[in-house]
Design a protein around this motif. Structure first.
Motif, PDB file in Angstrom:
ATOM      1  N   GLN A  75       0.827  -1.200   0.000  1.00  5.44           N
ATOM      2  CA  GLN A  75       0.000   0.000   0.000  1.00  5.44           C
ATOM      3  C   GLN A  75       0.866   1.257   0.000  1.00  5.44           C
ATOM      4  N   PRO A  76       0.291   2.385  -0.445  1.00  7.36           N
ATOM      5  CA  PRO A  76       1.049   3.647  -0.390  1.00  7.36           C
ATOM      6  C   PRO A  76       1.392   4.008   1.063  1.00  7.36           C
ATOM      7  N   LEU A  77       2.615   4.435   1.264  1.00  8.28           N
ATOM      8  CA  LEU A  77       3.056   4.797   2.613  1.00  8.28           C
ATOM      9  C   LEU A  77       2.353   6.056   3.105  1.00  8.28           C
ATOM     10  N   THR A  78       2.215   7.063   2.238  1.00 10.66           N
ATOM     11  CA  THR A  78       1.670   8.336   2.705  1.00 10.66           C
ATOM     12  C   THR A  78       0.219   8.209   3.158  1.00 10.66           C
ATOM     13  N   ALA A  79      -0.541   7.293   2.591  1.00  7.09           N
ATOM     14  CA  ALA A  79      -1.913   7.083   3.068  1.00  7.09           C
ATOM     15  C   ALA A  79      -1.891   6.573   4.509  1.00  7.09           C
ATOM     16  N   TRP A  80      -0.968   5.675   4.792  1.00  7.34           N
ATOM     17  CA  TRP A  80      -0.818   5.129   6.146  1.00  7.34           C
ATOM     18  C   TRP A  80      -0.370   6.227   7.112  1.00  7.34           C
ATOM     19  N   VAL A  81       0.589   7.049   6.684  1.00  6.61           N
ATOM     20  CA  VAL A  81       1.080   8.158   7.512  1.00  6.61           C
ATOM     21  C   VAL A  81      -0.041   9.169   7.751  1.00  6.61           C
ATOM     22  N   HIS A  82      -0.804   9.495   6.705  1.00  3.25           N
ATOM     23  CA  HIS A  82      -1.923  10.437   6.850  1.00  3.25           C
ATOM     24  C   HIS A  82      -2.932   9.943   7.878  1.00  3.25           C
ATOM     25  N   ALA A  83      -3.225   8.653   7.836  1.00  2.00           N
ATOM     26  CA  ALA A  83      -4.201   8.112   8.778  1.00  2.00           C
ATOM     27  C   ALA A  83      -3.704   8.278  10.221  1.00  2.00           C
ATOM     28  N   ILE A  84      -2.446   7.976  10.440  1.00  4.32           N
ATOM     29  CA  ILE A  84      -1.886   8.123  11.787  1.00  4.32           C
ATOM     30  C   ILE A  84      -1.894   9.587  12.208  1.00  4.32           C
ATOM     31  N   ALA A  85      -1.453  10.476  11.321  1.00  2.94           N
ATOM     32  CA  ALA A  85      -1.411  11.913  11.640  1.00  2.94           C
ATOM     33  C   ALA A  85      -2.814  12.440  11.928  1.00  2.94           C
ATOM     34  N   ARG A  86      -3.775  12.007  11.143  1.00  2.81           N
ATOM     35  CA  ARG A  86      -5.154  12.461  11.340  1.00  2.81           C
ATOM     36  C   ARG A  86      -5.677  12.032  12.713  1.00  2.81           C
ATOM     37  N   TYR A  87      -5.421  10.778  13.081  1.00  3.95           N
ATOM     38  CA  TYR A  87      -5.882  10.310  14.389  1.00  3.95           C
ATOM     39  C   TYR A  87      -5.177  11.051  15.528  1.00  3.95           C
ATOM     40  N   LYS A  88      -3.902  11.357  15.367  1.00  4.89           N
ATOM     41  CA  LYS A  88      -3.189  12.124  16.391  1.00  4.89           C
ATOM     42  C   LYS A  88      -3.786  13.527  16.519  1.00  4.89           C
ATOM     43  N   LEU A  89      -4.151  14.122  15.403  1.00  6.29           N
ATOM     44  CA  LEU A  89      -4.763  15.451  15.426  1.00  6.29           C
ATOM     45  C   LEU A  89      -6.141  15.399  16.094  1.00  6.29           C
ATOM     46  N   ILE A  90      -6.925  14.405  15.770  1.00  6.90           N
ATOM     47  CA  ILE A  90      -8.250  14.253  16.384  1.00  6.90           C
ATOM     48  C   ILE A  90      -8.111  14.050  17.894  1.00  6.90           C
ATOM     49  N   ASP A  91      -7.161  13.205  18.284  1.00  5.07           N
ATOM     50  CA  ASP A  91      -6.930  13.004  19.727  1.00  5.07           C
ATOM     51  C   ASP A  91      -6.542  14.315  20.405  1.00  5.07           C
ATOM     52  N   HIS A  92      -5.720  15.108  19.759  1.00  2.74           N
ATOM     53  CA  HIS A  92      -5.308  16.402  20.307  1.00  2.74           C
ATOM     54  C   HIS A  92      -6.519  17.324  20.461  1.00  2.74           C
ATOM     55  N   PHE A  93      -7.375  17.383  19.441  1.00  2.00           N
ATOM     56  CA  PHE A  93      -8.562  18.235  19.517  1.00  2.00           C
ATOM     57  C   PHE A  93      -9.489  17.773  20.632  1.00  2.00           C
ATOM     58  N   ARG A  94      -9.625  16.480  20.800  1.00  2.00           N
ATOM     59  CA  ARG A  94     -10.478  15.966  21.881  1.00  2.00           C
ATOM     60  C   ARG A  94      -9.923  16.355  23.247  1.00  2.00           C
ATOM     61  N   ARG A  95      -8.618  16.182  23.423  1.00  2.00           N
ATOM     62  CA  ARG A  95      -7.999  16.544  24.699  1.00  2.00           C
ATOM     63  C   ARG A  95      -8.124  18.039  24.969  1.00  2.00           C
ATOM     64  N   SER A  96      -7.992  18.833  23.898  1.00  2.00           N
ATOM     65  CA  SER A  96      -8.041  20.294  24.038  1.00  2.00           C
ATOM     66  C   SER A  96      -9.458  20.838  23.989  1.00  2.00           C
ATOM     67  N   LYS A  97     -10.423  19.966  23.727  1.00  5.38           N
ATOM     68  CA  LYS A  97     -11.831  20.361  23.582  1.00  5.38           C
ATOM     69  C   LYS A  97     -11.987  21.426  22.488  1.00  5.38           C
ATOM     70  N   VAL A  98     -11.279  21.200  21.393  1.00  2.37           N
ATOM     71  CA  VAL A  98     -11.316  22.118  20.251  1.00  2.37           C
ATOM     72  C   VAL A  98     -12.059  21.426  19.115  1.00  2.37           C
ATOM     73  N   ARG A  99     -12.901  22.178  18.443  1.00  4.22           N
ATOM     74  CA  ARG A  99     -13.586  21.657  17.264  1.00  4.22           C
ATOM     75  C   ARG A  99     -12.839  22.141  16.040  1.00  4.22           C
ATOM     76  N   ALA A 100     -12.402  21.221  15.247  1.00  2.27           N
ATOM     77  CA  ALA A 100     -11.625  21.571  14.061  1.00  2.27           C
ATOM     78  C   ALA A 100     -12.541  21.925  12.904  1.00  2.27           C
ATOM     79  N   THR A 101     -12.099  22.867  12.114  1.00  7.95           N
ATOM     80  CA  THR A 101     -12.785  23.191  10.862  1.00  7.95           C
ATOM     81  C   THR A 101     -11.771  23.058   9.744  1.00  7.95           C
ATOM     82  N   VAL A 102     -12.245  22.686   8.596  1.00  3.49           N
ATOM     83  CA  VAL A 102     -11.372  22.519   7.442  1.00  3.49           C
ATOM     84  C   VAL A 102     -11.721  23.583   6.426  1.00  3.49           C
ATOM     85  N   PRO A 103     -10.744  24.423   6.056  1.00  3.64           N
ATOM     86  CA  PRO A 103     -11.029  25.418   5.023  1.00  3.64           C
ATOM     87  C   PRO A 103     -11.438  24.721   3.722  1.00  3.64           C
ATOM     88  N   LEU A 104     -12.316  25.334   2.979  1.00  4.12           N
ATOM     89  CA  LEU A 104     -12.795  24.720   1.746  1.00  4.12           C
ATOM     90  C   LEU A 104     -11.686  24.421   0.756  1.00  4.12           C
TER      91      LEU A 104
END
Length: 185
Positions: A75-104
């Motif tokens: 499988q592509p490596l960057t897809a695997w890395v993106h998934a890990i990075a995304r989960y780390k970011l989500i965990d950070h937002f949960r801990r910080s009680k921050v709601r993330a928004t994605v610019p269009l």
């Protein structure tokens, strides 16, 4: 996070060498991923939380390190890395009680690519190219699919640039005649 096919190939090659025990390749991979992940997190964090980007990069690199044996070599490596990075970011937002928004303008990250469709299209293209003689098929593959220039294809095959152009033109014309499409690009 935009990834070129060259970058994907380079990072994936480093990961495969690292999994096979190459320590230098592993250090190089981690350093490249660090440079790759930092802007990824900075774009997604609010200015008040941007200081956390280095922590997120470290958390992601640690997760990659501890889970590297779960990487599927096919499988592509960057897809695997993106998934890990995304989960780390989500965990950070949960801990910080921050709601993330994605610019269009970053909406490409929200939609997965249809890899199955890409694979099917590649098989179709290969089947069509198989109907041509080997040389024009290879020249079309190099210049139209892999992005090589006419000069690069000429150097690889030992042909003149004009001979490469003629061979490509004749191959495309043959495909157009055979499959009823247009021969121009």
């Amino acid at each position: 996070m935009s990834v070129t096919s060259d970058m994907e190939a380079r990072l994936r090659a480093l990961m495969l060498k690292a999994l096979d025990g190459d320590g230098v390749a592993y250090r190089t991979l981690l350093e490249e991923l660090r440079r790759y992940l930092r802007p990824y997190f900075l774009r997604r964090l609010t200015p008040g939380l941007a200081a956390n980007s280095d922590d997120l990069v470290q958390d992601t690199l640690m997760a990659i390190h501890t889970r590297r044996l779960t990487y599927d070599r096919t499988q592509p490596l960057t897809a695997w890395v993106h998934a890990i990075a995304r989960y780390k970011l989500i965990d950070h937002f949960r801990r910080s009680k921050v709601r993330a928004t994605v610019p269009l303008e970053d909406d490409a990250a929200l939609f997965a690519r249809d890899e199955a469709g890409d694979a099917s299209a590649r098989m179709d293209v290969e089947a069509v190219l198989a109907t041509l003689p080997a040389r024009p098929a290879e020249l079309i593959r190099q210049t139209r699919l892999e992005g090589a220039s006419i000069a690069e294809a000429a150097a690889r095959t030992g042909m003149s640039e004009s001979a490469v152009k003629v061979s490509i033109h004749r191959g495309l014309r043959s495909l157009a005649d055979r499959f009823g499409g247009r021969s121009d690009e």
